[in-house]
Design a protein around this motif. Structure first.
Motif, PDB file in Angstrom:
ATOM      1  N   MET A   1      23.684  43.544  45.721  1.00  0.00           N
ATOM      2  CA  MET A   1      25.140  43.720  45.652  1.00  0.00           C
ATOM      3  C   MET A   1      25.542  44.176  44.250  1.00  0.00           C
ATOM      4  SD  MET A   1      28.152  41.158  46.878  1.00  0.00           S
ATOM      5  CE  MET A   1      28.776  40.249  45.495  1.00  0.00           C
ATOM      6  N   ARG A   2      26.349  45.226  44.187  1.00  0.00           N
ATOM      7  CA  ARG A   2      26.777  45.751  42.902  1.00  0.00           C
ATOM      8  C   ARG A   2      28.118  45.153  42.504  1.00  0.00           C
ATOM      9  NH1 ARG A   2      24.141  49.899  40.445  1.00  0.00           N
ATOM     10  NH2 ARG A   2      22.817  50.943  41.934  1.00  0.00           N
ATOM     11  N   THR A   3      28.098  44.409  41.395  1.00  0.00           N
ATOM     12  CA  THR A   3      29.333  43.778  40.917  1.00  0.00           C
ATOM     13  C   THR A   3      29.733  44.387  39.581  1.00  0.00           C
ATOM     14  OG1 THR A   3      28.742  41.711  41.999  1.00  0.00           O
ATOM     15  CG2 THR A   3      30.385  41.577  40.252  1.00  0.00           C
ATOM     16  N   ALA A   4      30.994  44.802  39.479  1.00  0.00           N
ATOM     17  CA  ALA A   4      31.492  45.337  38.203  1.00  0.00           C
ATOM     18  C   ALA A   4      32.434  44.333  37.555  1.00  0.00           C
ATOM     19  CB  ALA A   4      32.233  46.647  38.439  1.00  0.00           C
ATOM     20  N   PHE A   5      32.352  44.270  36.243  1.00  0.00           N
ATOM     21  CA  PHE A   5      33.219  43.396  35.450  1.00  0.00           C
ATOM     22  C   PHE A   5      34.308  44.283  34.858  1.00  0.00           C
ATOM     23  CE2 PHE A   5      34.072  40.912  31.522  1.00  0.00           C
ATOM     24  CZ  PHE A   5      34.280  39.664  32.086  1.00  0.00           C
ATOM     25  N   PHE A   6      35.549  44.027  35.203  1.00  0.00           N
ATOM     26  CA  PHE A   6      36.669  44.874  34.774  1.00  0.00           C
ATOM     27  C   PHE A   6      37.534  44.077  33.788  1.00  0.00           C
ATOM     28  CE2 PHE A   6      40.928  46.861  36.348  1.00  0.00           C
ATOM     29  CZ  PHE A   6      40.920  47.788  35.302  1.00  0.00           C
ATOM     30  N   PRO A   7      37.233  44.193  32.484  1.00  0.00           N
ATOM     31  CA  PRO A   7      37.967  43.395  31.509  1.00  0.00           C
ATOM     32  C   PRO A   7      39.226  44.112  31.017  1.00  0.00           C
ATOM     33  CG  PRO A   7      36.215  44.566  30.383  1.00  0.00           C
ATOM     34  CD  PRO A   7      36.183  45.009  31.838  1.00  0.00           C
ATOM     35  N   GLY A   8      40.205  43.340  30.591  1.00  0.00           N
ATOM     36  CA  GLY A   8      41.409  43.930  30.014  1.00  0.00           C
ATOM     37  C   GLY A   8      42.348  42.830  29.576  1.00  0.00           C
ATOM     38  N   SER A   9      43.389  43.232  28.861  1.00  0.00           N
ATOM     39  CA  SER A   9      44.411  42.250  28.479  1.00  0.00           C
ATOM     40  C   SER A   9      45.299  41.945  29.688  1.00  0.00           C
ATOM     41  CB  SER A   9      45.303  42.798  27.366  1.00  0.00           C
ATOM     42  OG  SER A   9      44.543  43.244  26.288  1.00  0.00           O
TER      43      SER A   9
END
Ligand code: PNS
Length: 156
Positions: free
Chosen positions: A1-9
């Motif tokens: 499973m491909r999981t992306a981490f989407f960081p931001g304020s």
């Protein structure tokens, strides 16, 4: 499973961010939207409220998880065995900033790949800082927020 981490304020999360998550879900099986700290930015919403707003947007979307974190993004990813960071770019100003951040992260965390997607064109002018500006003068931001989200419910 491909999981992306989407960081931001995500102060606050906008329809532009939402459009990017939608794009990202075409590529990734799961996206972790992660509320982090940008030491250069002045806050509108406390972290817990930013997170709550995003949780409300994705209440019925099991492919999106919401977290908050303190400290370096790369450290969080490493600790949680995440090696894909997703970020969005609207323009060349974003491009330079994102490239620098990507390159620094690449040096510090070689196992992490940053995937940069362009923000869909209809949302290029939308930003959290524009929303903060409008709110500071008492204007309405409804059309820039995800459907069903009333920013007043999070301003505490
Ligand atoms: O929405 P933003 O302000 O562009 O988000 C920036 C954020 C929070 C992702 C970035 O500032 C960040 O990663 N902060 C944590 C500290 C860090 O890891 N900095 C990057 C090293 S170059």
């Amino acid at each position: 499973m491909r999981t992306a981490f989407f960081p931001g304020s995500f102060d606050p999360f906008t329809i532009g961010h939402q459009a990017l998550v939608e794009e990202g879900l075409r590529i990734f099986d799961k996206i972790i939207v992660a509320v982090g700290e940008n030491s250069d930015k002045h806050g509108l919403l406390p972290m817990e409220q930013r997170k709550r707003l995003i949780e409300d947007v994705y209440r019925n979307e099991p492919r999106v998880e919401v977290v908050s974190y303190k400290g370096l993004t790369g450290d969080y990813c490493r600790e949680h065995n995440l090696n894909l960071i997703l970020r969005g770019m609207r323009n060349t100003v974003d491009f330079d900033y994102e490239r620098n951040m990507m390159q620094i992260n690449q040096r510090l965390y070689p196992e992490i790949t940053t995937v940069l997607l362009f923000t869909p064109s209809e949302y290029v002018a939308v930003s959290s800082s524009v929303i903060r500006e409008i709110l500071s003068f008492g204007g309405s931001v409804e059309q820039f927020m995800p459907k069903g989200i009333d920013i007043n419910n999070y301003l505490k």
